[in-house]
Design an enzyme around this catalytic site. Structure first.
Site, PDB file in Angstrom:
ATOM      1  N   ASP A 167       0.862  -1.188   0.000  1.00 60.16           N
ATOM      2  CA  ASP A 167       0.000   0.000   0.000  1.00 60.16           C
ATOM      3  C   ASP A 167       0.895   1.233   0.000  1.00 60.16           C
ATOM      4  O   ASP A 167       2.124   1.124  -0.051  1.00 60.16           O
ATOM      5  CB  ASP A 167      -0.979  -0.010   1.198  1.00 60.16           C
ATOM      6  N   HIS A 189      -2.518   3.575  -4.739  1.00 60.34           N
ATOM      7  CA  HIS A 189      -1.963   3.005  -3.497  1.00 60.34           C
ATOM      8  C   HIS A 189      -0.535   2.502  -3.744  1.00 60.34           C
ATOM      9  O   HIS A 189      -0.152   1.435  -3.265  1.00 60.34           O
ATOM     10  CB  HIS A 189      -2.854   1.867  -2.979  1.00 60.34           C
ATOM     11  N   ASP A 211      -8.450   0.074  -6.746  1.00 59.45           N
ATOM     12  CA  ASP A 211      -9.357   1.062  -6.154  1.00 59.45           C
ATOM     13  C   ASP A 211      -8.680   2.420  -5.963  1.00 59.45           C
ATOM     14  O   ASP A 211      -7.458   2.527  -6.000  1.00 59.45           O
ATOM     15  CB  ASP A 211      -9.838   0.558  -4.775  1.00 59.45           C
ATOM     16  N   GLU A 212      -9.486   3.425  -5.749  1.00 61.00           N
ATOM     17  CA  GLU A 212      -9.069   4.723  -5.214  1.00 61.00           C
ATOM     18  C   GLU A 212      -7.830   5.324  -5.888  1.00 61.00           C
ATOM     19  O   GLU A 212      -6.791   5.466  -5.258  1.00 61.00           O
ATOM     20  CB  GLU A 212      -8.803   4.588  -3.715  1.00 61.00           C
ATOM     21  N   GLU A 231      -4.910   0.855   9.269  1.00 62.91           N
ATOM     22  CA  GLU A 231      -4.427   2.190   9.677  1.00 62.91           C
ATOM     23  C   GLU A 231      -4.425   2.418  11.189  1.00 62.91           C
ATOM     24  O   GLU A 231      -3.510   3.032  11.726  1.00 62.91           O
ATOM     25  CB  GLU A 231      -5.291   3.294   9.040  1.00 62.91           C
TER      26      GLU A 231
HETATM   27  C1  ACM Z   1     -11.006   0.023  -0.171  1.00 62.94           C
HETATM   28  O1  ACM Z   1     -11.486   0.109   0.969  1.00 62.94           O
HETATM   29  N1  ACM Z   1     -10.390   1.054  -0.706  1.00 62.94           N
HETATM   30  C2  ACM Z   1     -11.107  -1.183  -0.955  1.00 62.94           C
END
Ligand code: ACM
Length: 413
Positions: free
Chosen positions: A80, A151, A214-215, A362
């Site tokens: 990440d 990420h 993602d993101e 986190e």
């Molecule tokens: C996620 O929670 N970004 C998969």
């Protein structure tokens, strides 16, 4: 006890163990007949070690608990922004630089407090083989997740040429989605990603490899002349379309390696960006056959659209399955009532292959922080994966979970 295979026998033994009680210092086993089989094929727990490295002894303890609960998939989030945790022999700086950060934001998402301590750790490929073997003995498959194209800050800190700006950055010390993403317009970056995936595919016997997906924040791509030129050449209209072009490409690469790609629901190209408004990629996804879509942000209507297109789905709807969420928000009872098939009817339910529970990292710097989030909620997710809704009973489960939680408290507090 009879079973159609070793897995069945293993699960039968777990049930047998659960039936044993102690009364007046005597072990008591009820005389019962049970015919049993799992509701879902995919019964997963995800552990995020990108944020905090926990190490192999903690992972083995989790695998032991998963096996007792008949969970069969350990989804291992190994990279990440804040850390790269898997040795890649061709790119040693990934772990040497990307596996270490100088300090860490502590408390909560808005906090400006940092612990000022170095945090580091990674698994060698030899250690990973040992853990894969440990899991296999407990009928658990390990599905690694290597995050891309977002990420990716830890990787870019290790090799700045992987980003668009080619500038040295530090492994982030703050949580939340970062600015940096791989420069997917650069063929050398695509080659890097393929090299990493080759080592990952060789190491993990799993048929499925999770690529995140993602993101992604688009600012860096928008600013890059190389990315803009590439998009023009390839007739890619928007950054969302570029993201989907990339995940489509990787799905076909993995198909050629005889693996299935799995990715968070952004890979469908629908509702892929949630920083301002959700955005769709006009080009749509054309993922390799066998790709598994992992729902987190998508609501049930999006799941419906996806199964209608014929993709398999693992349902990890964040409202229910995110173990980082406070227990006041996602209580044991709410977790227990999660129905991965909600809103889906008929043949399309066949494409929902299971459930995943996510232990995001986190705010769990220590194993004890993790245990408080995991236990006893993990049992609710295990039962959502194993037991048909018609056989579920909150009252029965709550009593059993209470008892099991006494054991967990003794072991893990
Ligand atoms: C996620 O929670 N970004 C998969």
């Amino acid at each position: 006890m009879t079973a159609s295979d070793t897995k069945g026998l293993f699960y039968g033994l777990q049930t047998f163990r659960q039936l044993i009680t102690s009364q007046n210092n005597t072990l008591v086993i009820p005389f019962v007949e049970i015919a049993d089989s799992p509701k879902f094929l995919w019964r997963a727990l995800m552990l995020d070690e990108g944020r905090y490295f926990k190490g192999k002894e903690e992972v083995k303890k989790l695998l032991d608990e998963m096996a007792r609960l008949k969970m069969n998939t350990f989804h291992w989030h190994l990279t990440d922004d804040q850390g790269w945790r898997i040795e890649i022999k061709k790119y040693p700086l990934l772990t040497k630089i990307g596996g270490k950060r100088d300090s860490t934001q502590i408390g909560n998402w808005n906090s400006n407090i940092y612990d000022g301590k170095v945090h580091e750790g990674f698994y060698t490929q030899e250690e990973i083989k040992e853990i894969i073997d440990y899991a296999a003995k407990r009928q658990i498959t390990i599905v690694p997740e290597i995050e891309m194209p977002g990420h990716a800050s830890a990787a870019i800190a290790a090799y700045p040429q992987l980003g668009t700006e080619k500038q040295s950055i530090k492994v982030p010390t703050r949580f939340g989605v970062q600015y940096h993403a791989y420069n997917v317009a650069d063929p050398k970056v695509i080659q890097f990603i393929k090299d990493v995936l080759d080592e990952v595919c060789n190491l993990f016997p799993s048929e499925t490899i999770h690529i995140g997906g993602d993101e992604v924040k688009y600012d860096q791509w928008k600013k890059s002349a190389q990315v803009r030129n590439f998009m023009k050449e390839q007739n890619i209209k928007t950054p969302a379309d570029l993201q989907i072009w990339f995940t489509n490409t990787i799905s076909h690469y993995l198909e050629n390696q005889k693996k299935h790609m799995m990715g968070w629901n952004e890979i469908t190209g629908v509702k892929i960006h949630d920083y301002t408004d959700f955005e769709d990629a006009a080009s749509g996804a054309s993922l390799a056959e066998g790709t598994i879509v992992h729902f987190w942000r998508g609501d049930p209507s999006l799941i419906k659209q996806t199964v209608k297109k014929g993709y398999q789905v693992v349902n990890s709807y964040h409202e229910y399955t995110y173990l980082d969420y406070d227990t006041a928000y996602t209580s044991l009872e709410k977790a227990y009532h999660f129905d991965p098939l909600a809103g889906i009817i008929g043949k399309e339910t066949d494409l929902i292959i299971g459930i995943g529970a996510q232990m995001w990292g986190e705010w769990i710097p220590t194993p004890s922080d993790m245990y408080r989030k995991l236990y006893p909620r993990i049992a609710a997710f295990a039962e959502c994966g194993w037991t048909s809704p018609s056989n579920k009973s909150w009252k029965r489960f709550n009593q059993a979970a209470y008892k099991e939680n006494l054991r967990w408290k003794q072991l893990y507090q």
